[in-house]
Structure formats: structure tokens, C-alpha cells
Design a protein around this motif. Sequence first.
Motif, short mmCIF file in Angstrom:
data_model
loop_
_atom_site.label_atom_id
_atom_site.label_comp_id
_atom_site.label_asym_id
_atom_site.label_seq_id
_atom_site.Cartn_x
_atom_site.Cartn_y
_atom_site.Cartn_z
N GLN A 187 50.21 29.24 -13.71
CA GLN A 187 48.94 28.63 -13.37
C GLN A 187 48.06 28.47 -14.61
O GLN A 187 47.41 27.44 -14.82
N SER A 188 48.05 29.52 -15.43
CA SER A 188 47.23 29.47 -16.65
C SER A 188 47.75 28.40 -17.63
O SER A 188 46.98 27.74 -18.31
N GLN A 189 49.08 28.25 -17.66
CA GLN A 189 49.65 27.23 -18.56
C GLN A 189 49.37 25.82 -18.05
O GLN A 189 49.17 24.89 -18.84
N LEU A 190 49.34 25.65 -16.74
CA LEU A 190 48.97 24.35 -16.17
C LEU A 190 47.55 23.98 -16.58
O LEU A 190 47.25 22.82 -16.89
N SER A 191 46.68 24.97 -16.57
CA SER A 191 45.29 24.73 -16.95
C SER A 191 45.20 24.26 -18.40
O SER A 191 44.38 23.40 -18.74
N LYS A 192 46.07 24.81 -19.24
CA LYS A 192 46.03 24.47 -20.66
C LYS A 192 46.41 23.02 -20.93
O LYS A 192 46.02 22.44 -21.94
N ILE A 193 47.21 22.45 -20.00
CA ILE A 193 47.61 21.04 -20.21
C ILE A 193 46.79 20.10 -19.32
O ILE A 193 47.19 18.97 -19.06
N GLY A 194 45.66 20.64 -18.81
CA GLY A 194 44.72 19.80 -18.08
C GLY A 194 44.97 19.64 -16.60
O GLY A 194 44.42 18.74 -15.97
N CYS A 195 45.79 20.51 -16.02
CA CYS A 195 46.09 20.41 -14.58
C CYS A 195 45.50 21.61 -13.84
O CYS A 195 46.22 22.38 -13.17
N ASP B 207 43.72 21.87 -11.21
CA ASP B 207 43.73 21.84 -9.74
C ASP B 207 45.14 21.91 -9.16
O ASP B 207 45.32 21.84 -7.95
N HIS B 208 46.14 22.02 -10.00
CA HIS B 208 47.52 22.03 -9.52
C HIS B 208 48.04 23.46 -9.36
O HIS B 208 47.57 24.39 -10.02
N LYS B 209 48.99 23.61 -8.48
CA LYS B 209 49.66 24.90 -8.30
C LYS B 209 51.17 24.68 -8.27
O LYS B 209 51.64 23.57 -8.05
N VAL B 210 51.91 25.78 -8.50
CA VAL B 210 53.37 25.71 -8.51
C VAL B 210 53.92 26.49 -7.33
O VAL B 210 53.49 27.62 -7.07
N ASP C 25 48.50 17.92 -5.49
CA ASP C 25 48.06 19.10 -6.24
C ASP C 25 49.10 20.20 -6.32
O ASP C 25 48.81 21.34 -6.68
N THR C 26 50.36 19.90 -6.00
CA THR C 26 51.40 20.93 -5.98
C THR C 26 52.68 20.43 -6.63
O THR C 26 53.11 19.30 -6.39
N ILE C 27 53.28 21.29 -7.47
CA ILE C 27 54.59 21.01 -8.07
C ILE C 27 55.59 21.97 -7.44
O ILE C 27 55.38 23.18 -7.42
N TYR C 28 56.69 21.43 -6.92
CA TYR C 28 57.72 22.26 -6.28
C TYR C 28 58.90 22.40 -7.23
O TYR C 28 59.50 21.40 -7.65
#
Length: 451
Positions: free
Chosen positions: A60-68, A70-73, A36-39
Motif C-alpha cells: 500500500q505504501s509503495q502504491l502511494s509512492k507511485i501516485g496511486c 486510493d488504490h488497494k491490492v 480502485d483495486t488491483i487483483y
Amino acid sequence: METVWNNMKTVLKDVMDNKNFSLWVKPLQFLDADEDTIYLGCPNKFSRNWMQENYSSFFQSQLSKIGCNDHKVIFKVLPHKESIKCNHNGGNGNGRQLILPNMPKKIRAGEKYLNARFTFNKFVVGENNEFAYSVSKALANGSHFPYSSLYLMAQTGLGKSHLIQAIGNTILKKNPSAKVLYITTEDFTNEMIYALRNNLITQFKNKYRKVCDVLLLEGLHFLSGKEKTQIEISYTLDSLLNDRKMVIFTSPLMPEEIPNMKKMLISRFTSGVITSIEKPNFQTRLNILKQKALEREISLPEDVACFMAENLTQDVRQLEGSLDSLKAISFFLKKEIKVDLAKQIVKQITPDKHLAAVEDIQKVVCKYFKIDRDALKSKSRKKIITYPRSIAIYLCRRYTDKSLESIGHSFNRNHSTVLYDEEKIKKNIKVDDGLRREVEFLCRQIEDRIA
């Protein structure tokens, strides 16, 4: 997962202007990922801090737009060898970070630099800081002032660093040849230790006692328990004050409230003017927002400014952070600055907190460190007790709304000790990975209890 990052970069390029995308996003390198994490790797520490402070929520908001959803950076600093290879990812072609636009100028004062933006003209004056401002300005301008030392007492983010650096900037503007030394007590201690180990103590003493015209000393509370440093500073102050040199101090604690501080040093700190800066009231917060918005070229409607001033009551840094977030979201997402957008920012900055009980925090800490609750309240100075006690106090400040006095009573300590322990953990958590992991684990335990 690297594919996710590449897709995200494509989205970012569409919503960001070319200059900001090239400056901040292009130099980033994909390092690793787990469930759930991108480094992501940044070219340097400044870049990492800027990304964390200004782009985390946006990413975080852009990750949500591409369907991720639950992921964080997580942003990390690239090792040097990796950062100099990053010209294929962007930058100026030679592997170095691009020159940043509109960065504040810095004025050298000893080994450290003063921020040129910290001037008296840019300091917003209100009832909470009027005396501190007036005294600082009089001292800096060489007005008829019967004292040569000033003690600025304030909590973090209320303007004491702005004032002490404004004094230095004003003096250097009037007299560029003046020897103004700006340093933290921590750096002073490290410099003294280096001088002792390398047989340079004579040069060290001469630098601070003879060459120096103005000494700007930040963070006196870090002197707590450092006996040798306290002795050296005592002699330094004697020399400077006897020669009518100027000495300015800052601290979140009054001299007598700093734990394990020698009486001879307390008397020297209190020999001049002592002034405090309190939290700004509504009108001052409103004026601060308008001033900072003007500096950031933000068109801030009156109703938005009033809403933010009413709801953001912590300190100046909180107000500045809210404006930076407001500008970023408005710019990148093409949203007009209105009260609804301000409400989103305020909600992010001041989320509804579920509070914990002091007793529950003590239980969690005691269970983890395998000690008795009575030990936390004891007078023991053994590290096996003081270390978990400091962490427990820090967690109480974070997860309760109890006053310093109330928390201190729960640990049989005074309010100054509570504040000192909180500051110590806040500082050490940034450099001690072991401490950070322990605190993060305990935070999860507490949050699970109050969820």
C-alpha cells in the motif's frame, strides 16, 4: 492498470533484496483491476496468506509512492492450471513455489502435524499461565501425576495450542513409537461422517479407541449441537480413560458453558484437571516480546520493548504480529528500530476505534434481515432468527467495548452463547462467501453511522 503493477514491481525490486523479491513478488501474476483495486494471483494458499499478513501495508505504501493513494491490492490464489504456468514470472523454473527458508519443522501426529517449534522451552511462563504450563509439562514427562486428562481453557492467541502441541512433541521425542493423534473436533466430525458413509466406522473406532495412546483434541466448543459426534466422543473417551490413556482438550469455554453439550460428556471433560490461561500482564508481555524477537533475530531495544508491552495488551498473536511488522518495515525501508517506529506499528494494530451502540447494531441488522428487534432477543431457534442474531452478536463484539455479559443481556443470552456465536461467525466467514459479503455490507453500514 497492469502498467501500474509493472511500475510497482520496478519500485519493489529497488527496495527489496533479491532473495525476497524472487521468492514472493516474482511469482505474482496480474489478474484484474477495477477503479480502485488491483487483483494479484499467488501460486498457492500459503503464498496468499503470507502476502496478506506481511506485505499488504508495505504494498500500500509503495502504491502511494507511485501516485496511486486510493488504490488497494487484493491477493488471490491462482487456479492450478494458471499456477503451473508461472515459471515465466519467476520461481525456480519449473512452475513450483520455491522452498521457503527457516520454515518450522512438522512432526506427524495422526492425520495432522505438530509444529516442532511448539515446545515447553519456547513457552514464556508468567503468572497468567504458570499452572497450565506446569501441569502440561508434568503430564508430558510422565511425572507422578494422578490424572490422565487435562482441559486447557483459554481465549484465542493465549497459548493453549502451543501447550497441547508441546505435550505431543515431548511425548514423541521421548517415545517416537507412541501413537499420538492430534485433531480438531471439526476434523474428527468430518472423519466420522466419511467413515459412516463409506462403511469404515469399525476402522474409525479402532483408530481412536484401541490404537491411540494419546489423544490431543482441539476446539471442543465446535461440538455444540453435534449430538452424534458427542456420543461417539463419549464412547471414545470411556475407552481411552479406562485404559489409562492420555487425553488433552482445548477450548475457549468451560465444558458447562458450551451450548447444547450433553451432561454425560461434560462429566467426562471435567473428570481430570481443568486449567485456564489468562491474558498476560505487562512483565509477561515484555518477556514474550524479548523471546520472540530473539527467535526472529530482531535487535529490540529495551525502550521499544517496554513501549510495545505497555500498549499491546490483547494476546500473544498480536505481539508476534507487531514484531513481524517491525522487522519488515525496518528491513525494507531501511529504518532503525526506535520508539517512533514502534508507535507507527502500534497505531496500525490498535487504531482509534469509534464505538457503536448495541441498539444501533441491532437496528442495522434487523433492517437488513427484515425482522423485529424483539425477535433477536427471543428464544426462537429458527434459522431466520438465529442467523441474524449470531451476526449481530459478532458485530457487537467487533464494534463495541461491551463485556460478554453485557452483550448477552442485550440479546437475552449468557456470555458463553455470545462467545460461541462470535467464534462461529469468525470461522464461517472464512469459507462462506455469502456470509462474508453480508457481514462486510453490515460493517459498512455501521461504520457510516459512527464515522
